[in-house]
Design a protein around this motif. Structure first.
Motif, PDB file in Angstrom:
ATOM      1  N   GLY A   4     -41.141  21.076 -37.883  1.00 18.87           N
ATOM      2  CA  GLY A   4     -41.321  19.820 -38.691  1.00 18.87           C
ATOM      3  C   GLY A   4     -40.198  18.797 -38.411  1.00 18.87           C
ATOM      4  N   TYR A   5     -40.237  17.567 -39.076  1.00 15.73           N
ATOM      5  CA  TYR A   5     -39.290  16.524 -39.172  1.00 15.73           C
ATOM      6  C   TYR A   5     -39.280  15.815 -40.170  1.00 15.73           C
ATOM      7  CZ  TYR A   5     -43.600  13.670 -37.966  1.00 15.73           C
ATOM      8  OH  TYR A   5     -44.749  13.087 -37.919  1.00 15.73           O
ATOM      9  N   GLY A   6     -38.491  14.845 -40.341  1.00 15.29           N
ATOM     10  CA  GLY A   6     -38.371  14.025 -41.459  1.00 15.29           C
ATOM     11  C   GLY A   6     -37.806  14.627 -42.547  1.00 15.29           C
ATOM     12  N   ILE A   7     -36.515  15.482 -42.201  1.00 15.35           N
ATOM     13  CA  ILE A   7     -35.953  16.578 -43.313  1.00 15.35           C
ATOM     14  C   ILE A   7     -35.315  15.591 -44.231  1.00 15.35           C
ATOM     15  CG2 ILE A   7     -34.212  18.012 -43.569  1.00 15.35           C
ATOM     16  CD1 ILE A   7     -36.308  18.947 -41.720  1.00 15.35           C
ATOM     17  N   ARG A   8     -35.769  16.011 -45.641  1.00 16.98           N
ATOM     18  CA  ARG A   8     -35.181  15.269 -46.718  1.00 16.98           C
ATOM     19  C   ARG A   8     -34.867  16.309 -47.706  1.00 16.98           C
ATOM     20  NH1 ARG A   8     -38.573  10.138 -48.403  1.00 16.98           N
ATOM     21  NH2 ARG A   8     -40.285  11.560 -48.285  1.00 16.98           N
ATOM     22  N   GLY A   9     -33.690  16.437 -48.140  1.00 19.70           N
ATOM     23  CA  GLY A   9     -33.305  17.533 -49.110  1.00 19.70           C
ATOM     24  C   GLY A   9     -32.817  18.947 -48.566  1.00 19.70           C
ATOM     25  N   LEU A  10     -31.762  19.597 -48.951  1.00 19.18           N
ATOM     26  CA  LEU A  10     -31.042  20.728 -48.345  1.00 19.18           C
ATOM     27  C   LEU A  10     -30.762  21.422 -49.781  1.00 19.18           C
ATOM     28  CD1 LEU A  10     -29.251  19.778 -45.247  1.00 19.18           C
ATOM     29  CD2 LEU A  10     -31.402  20.912 -45.142  1.00 19.18           C
ATOM     30  N   ILE A  59     -36.523  29.386 -38.179  1.00 17.04           N
ATOM     31  CA  ILE A  59     -37.240  29.226 -39.440  1.00 17.04           C
ATOM     32  C   ILE A  59     -38.289  30.664 -39.724  1.00 17.04           C
ATOM     33  CG2 ILE A  59     -39.349  27.922 -40.025  1.00 17.04           C
ATOM     34  CD1 ILE A  59     -38.176  25.618 -38.357  1.00 17.04           C
ATOM     35  N   ILE A  60     -38.195  30.887 -40.727  1.00 20.79           N
ATOM     36  CA  ILE A  60     -38.965  32.209 -41.078  1.00 20.79           C
ATOM     37  C   ILE A  60     -40.018  32.064 -41.930  1.00 20.79           C
ATOM     38  CG2 ILE A  60     -36.750  33.715 -40.516  1.00 20.79           C
ATOM     39  CD1 ILE A  60     -36.547  33.955 -43.800  1.00 20.79           C
ATOM     40  N   ALA A  61     -40.314  30.962 -42.441  1.00 20.99           N
ATOM     41  CA  ALA A  61     -41.486  30.758 -43.393  1.00 20.99           C
ATOM     42  C   ALA A  61     -41.530  29.138 -43.648  1.00 20.99           C
ATOM     43  CB  ALA A  61     -41.397  31.358 -44.786  1.00 20.99           C
ATOM     44  N   MET A  62     -42.567  28.679 -44.160  1.00 17.17           N
ATOM     45  CA  MET A  62     -42.885  27.199 -44.162  1.00 17.17           C
ATOM     46  C   MET A  62     -43.919  27.070 -45.307  1.00 17.17           C
ATOM     47  SD  MET A  62     -42.962  25.356 -40.517  1.00 17.17           S
ATOM     48  CE  MET A  62     -44.249  26.265 -39.980  1.00 17.17           C
ATOM     49  N   PRO A  63     -43.475  27.322 -46.911  1.00 16.08           N
ATOM     50  CA  PRO A  63     -44.376  27.041 -47.845  1.00 16.08           C
ATOM     51  C   PRO A  63     -44.484  25.625 -48.170  1.00 16.08           C
ATOM     52  CG  PRO A  63     -42.249  27.771 -48.499  1.00 16.08           C
ATOM     53  CD  PRO A  63     -42.129  27.934 -47.000  1.00 16.08           C
ATOM     54  N   ALA A  64     -45.612  25.666 -48.695  1.00  7.84           N
ATOM     55  CA  ALA A  64     -46.149  24.278 -49.301  1.00  7.84           C
ATOM     56  C   ALA A  64     -44.974  23.514 -50.279  1.00  7.84           C
ATOM     57  CB  ALA A  64     -47.559  24.112 -49.804  1.00  7.84           C
ATOM     58  N   ALA A  65     -44.563  22.168 -49.952  1.00  6.64           N
ATOM     59  CA  ALA A  65     -43.649  21.718 -50.928  1.00  6.64           C
ATOM     60  C   ALA A  65     -44.319  21.296 -52.303  1.00  6.64           C
ATOM     61  CB  ALA A  65     -42.988  20.636 -50.360  1.00  6.64           C
ATOM     62  N   GLY A  66     -45.680  20.975 -52.238  1.00  2.00           N
ATOM     63  CA  GLY A  66     -46.386  20.422 -53.526  1.00  2.00           C
ATOM     64  C   GLY A  66     -46.319  18.842 -53.474  1.00  2.00           C
ATOM     65  N   ILE A 107     -41.513  23.188 -47.069  1.00  4.17           N
ATOM     66  CA  ILE A 107     -40.089  23.468 -46.906  1.00  4.17           C
ATOM     67  C   ILE A 107     -39.984  24.441 -45.915  1.00  4.17           C
ATOM     68  CG2 ILE A 107     -38.500  24.822 -48.393  1.00  4.17           C
ATOM     69  CD1 ILE A 107     -39.437  22.002 -49.502  1.00  4.17           C
ATOM     70  N   LEU A 108     -39.001  24.191 -44.772  1.00  9.11           N
ATOM     71  CA  LEU A 108     -38.616  25.097 -44.066  1.00  9.11           C
ATOM     72  C   LEU A 108     -37.609  26.031 -44.495  1.00  9.11           C
ATOM     73  CD1 LEU A 108     -38.205  22.292 -41.025  1.00  9.11           C
ATOM     74  CD2 LEU A 108     -40.501  23.434 -42.146  1.00  9.11           C
ATOM     75  N   VAL A 109     -37.797  27.429 -44.378  1.00  6.61           N
ATOM     76  CA  VAL A 109     -36.796  28.460 -44.960  1.00  6.61           C
ATOM     77  C   VAL A 109     -36.235  28.768 -43.517  1.00  6.61           C
ATOM     78  CG1 VAL A 109     -36.732  30.786 -46.056  1.00  6.61           C
ATOM     79  CG2 VAL A 109     -38.386  28.985 -46.533  1.00  6.61           C
ATOM     80  N   VAL A 110     -35.101  28.621 -43.498  1.00  4.63           N
ATOM     81  CA  VAL A 110     -34.122  29.089 -42.390  1.00  4.63           C
ATOM     82  C   VAL A 110     -33.160  30.226 -42.684  1.00  4.63           C
ATOM     83  CG1 VAL A 110     -32.611  28.199 -40.580  1.00  4.63           C
ATOM     84  CG2 VAL A 110     -33.989  26.551 -41.580  1.00  4.63           C
ATOM     85  N   ARG A 136     -30.092  32.201 -46.702  1.00  2.00           N
ATOM     86  CA  ARG A 136     -31.188  31.036 -46.386  1.00  2.00           C
ATOM     87  C   ARG A 136     -30.943  29.731 -46.707  1.00  2.00           C
ATOM     88  NH1 ARG A 136     -32.357  35.403 -44.626  1.00  2.00           N
ATOM     89  NH2 ARG A 136     -34.350  36.585 -44.889  1.00  2.00           N
ATOM     90  N   LEU A 137     -31.370  28.839 -45.907  1.00  7.21           N
ATOM     91  CA  LEU A 137     -31.375  27.495 -45.944  1.00  7.21           C
ATOM     92  C   LEU A 137     -32.694  26.957 -46.186  1.00  7.21           C
ATOM     93  CD1 LEU A 137     -29.651  24.683 -45.636  1.00  7.21           C
ATOM     94  CD2 LEU A 137     -30.453  24.894 -43.275  1.00  7.21           C
ATOM     95  N   TYR A 138     -32.788  26.141 -47.131  1.00  4.33           N
ATOM     96  CA  TYR A 138     -34.105  25.381 -47.654  1.00  4.33           C
ATOM     97  C   TYR A 138     -34.135  24.077 -47.218  1.00  4.33           C
ATOM     98  CZ  TYR A 138     -34.654  29.872 -49.738  1.00  4.33           C
ATOM     99  OH  TYR A 138     -34.799  31.069 -50.054  1.00  4.33           O
ATOM    100  N   ALA A 139     -34.958  23.461 -46.284  1.00  2.00           N
ATOM    101  CA  ALA A 139     -35.088  22.061 -45.783  1.00  2.00           C
ATOM    102  C   ALA A 139     -36.321  21.402 -46.248  1.00  2.00           C
ATOM    103  CB  ALA A 139     -34.754  21.920 -44.432  1.00  2.00           C
ATOM    104  N   GLY A 140     -36.410  20.169 -46.943  1.00  2.47           N
ATOM    105  CA  GLY A 140     -37.693  19.555 -47.224  1.00  2.47           C
ATOM    106  C   GLY A 140     -38.191  18.826 -45.882  1.00  2.47           C
ATOM    107  N   SER A 141     -39.298  18.892 -45.449  1.00  2.00           N
ATOM    108  CA  SER A 141     -39.978  18.412 -44.472  1.00  2.00           C
ATOM    109  C   SER A 141     -41.178  17.537 -44.901  1.00  2.00           C
ATOM    110  CB  SER A 141     -40.120  19.106 -43.208  1.00  2.00           C
ATOM    111  OG  SER A 141     -40.909  18.662 -42.334  1.00  2.00           O
ATOM    112  N   ASP A 142     -41.082  16.328 -44.199  1.00  2.56           N
ATOM    113  CA  ASP A 142     -42.362  15.367 -44.707  1.00  2.56           C
ATOM    114  C   ASP A 142     -43.308  15.512 -43.806  1.00  2.56           C
ATOM    115  OD1 ASP A 142     -41.467  13.639 -42.893  1.00  2.56           O
ATOM    116  OD2 ASP A 142     -40.574  12.166 -44.420  1.00  2.56           O
ATOM    117  N   TYR A 143     -43.294  16.343 -42.722  1.00  2.00           N
ATOM    118  CA  TYR A 143     -44.273  16.491 -41.692  1.00  2.00           C
ATOM    119  C   TYR A 143     -45.035  17.752 -42.323  1.00  2.00           C
ATOM    120  CZ  TYR A 143     -46.612  17.954 -37.433  1.00  2.00           C
ATOM    121  OH  TYR A 143     -48.098  18.268 -36.784  1.00  2.00           O
ATOM    122  N   GLY A 144     -46.139  17.344 -42.989  1.00  2.00           N
ATOM    123  CA  GLY A 144     -47.014  18.438 -43.409  1.00  2.00           C
ATOM    124  C   GLY A 144     -46.665  18.911 -44.952  1.00  2.00           C
ATOM    125  N   ASN A 145     -45.620  18.126 -45.607  1.00  4.04           N
ATOM    126  CA  ASN A 145     -45.142  18.302 -46.939  1.00  4.04           C
ATOM    127  C   ASN A 145     -44.910  20.084 -47.045  1.00  4.04           C
ATOM    128  OD1 ASN A 145     -45.521  15.789 -47.268  1.00  4.04           O
ATOM    129  ND2 ASN A 145     -47.329  15.905 -48.297  1.00  4.04           N
TER     130      ASN A 145
END
Length: 211
Positions: free
Chosen positions: A3-9, A38-45, A28-31, A17-26
């Motif tokens: 993803g890209y457009g990282i907003r929020g960590l 990146i091990i998971a990309m759950p929906a952010a809502g 959360i990148l789980v690192v 685990r690091l959690y990063a918000g991505s506005d590409y596809g809305n």
């Protein structure tokens, strides 16, 4: 990757685990911090703007530009709840006492309080205009709110969940930080190029630092 457009960590309590918000596809990148992968990309809502971690329940809270807070169960990396709090979420703060999360809605001029266990909104506290930053004082169990367009800092007693003081500061307060050894709050005001020092116990100004 992912993803890209990282907003929020935010990070979990173990630092694994690091959690990063991505506005590409809305999402959360789980690192995984041990492999930087990146091990998971759950929906952010919604489009994520800010994140915070709840140590008691291993949840990540996601503030979105739509005024919705998403809740991610970190044990499964899935979105488990959505709650509407108010338009344009600018800040989140986890308060371990009572396991609550405070949510600043800038256009709503409110701070919503979310119960950690369920999770759901249990209170809405009216503050000043355009709340843009939050900070928890662990000694006095207060939440300080930077009201950007009122040029003051509102003080919420986290026990009664009510505003107990309003402290005048400089022009456009936009950031807050807590100094535990001195029980001070530092407030950055971008419009006056200054940092105000607040005695968190007495809710009074101590000094002004021009920067």
């Amino acid at each position: 990757e992912g993803g890209y457009g990282i907003r929020g960590l935010c990070v979990n309590a173990a630092g694994s685990r690091l959690y990063a918000g991505s506005d590409y596809g809305n999402k959360i990148l789980v690192v995984d911090a041990s492999t930087d992968s990146i091990i998971a990309m759950p929906a952010a809502g919604g489009t994520p703007t800010v994140l915070c971690y709840n140590t008691a329940y291993d949840y990540v809270y996601v503030g979105t530009s739509y005024g919705v807070v998403g809740v991610i169960d970190c044990s499964q990396n899935v979105l488990i709840a959505l709650d509407t709090v108010g338009p344009d979420i600018k800040a989140l703060s986890y308060v371990p006492v009572g396991t609550r999360v405070y949510v600043a809605s800038s256009y709503g001029n409110t701070v919503a309080i979310i119960e950690g266990e369920r999770p759901k909104v249990v209170a809405q506290v009216a503050v000043g205009k355009y709340p843009s930053a939050l900070c928890w004082d662990s000694v006095d169990n207060k939440v300080f709110v930077a009201d950007q367009r009122d040029s003051n800092v509102a003080v919420i007693d986290a026990n009664s969940e009510t505003v107990i003081a309003r402290i005048p500061v400089g022009i456009e307060p936009v950031a807050l930080s807590y100094d535990l050894p001195n029980d001070y709050i530092y407030c950055a005001c971008k419009g006056s190029n200054s940092v105000y020092v607040i005695d968190a116990h007495r809710d009074t100004l101590v000094s002004q630092i021009n920067v």
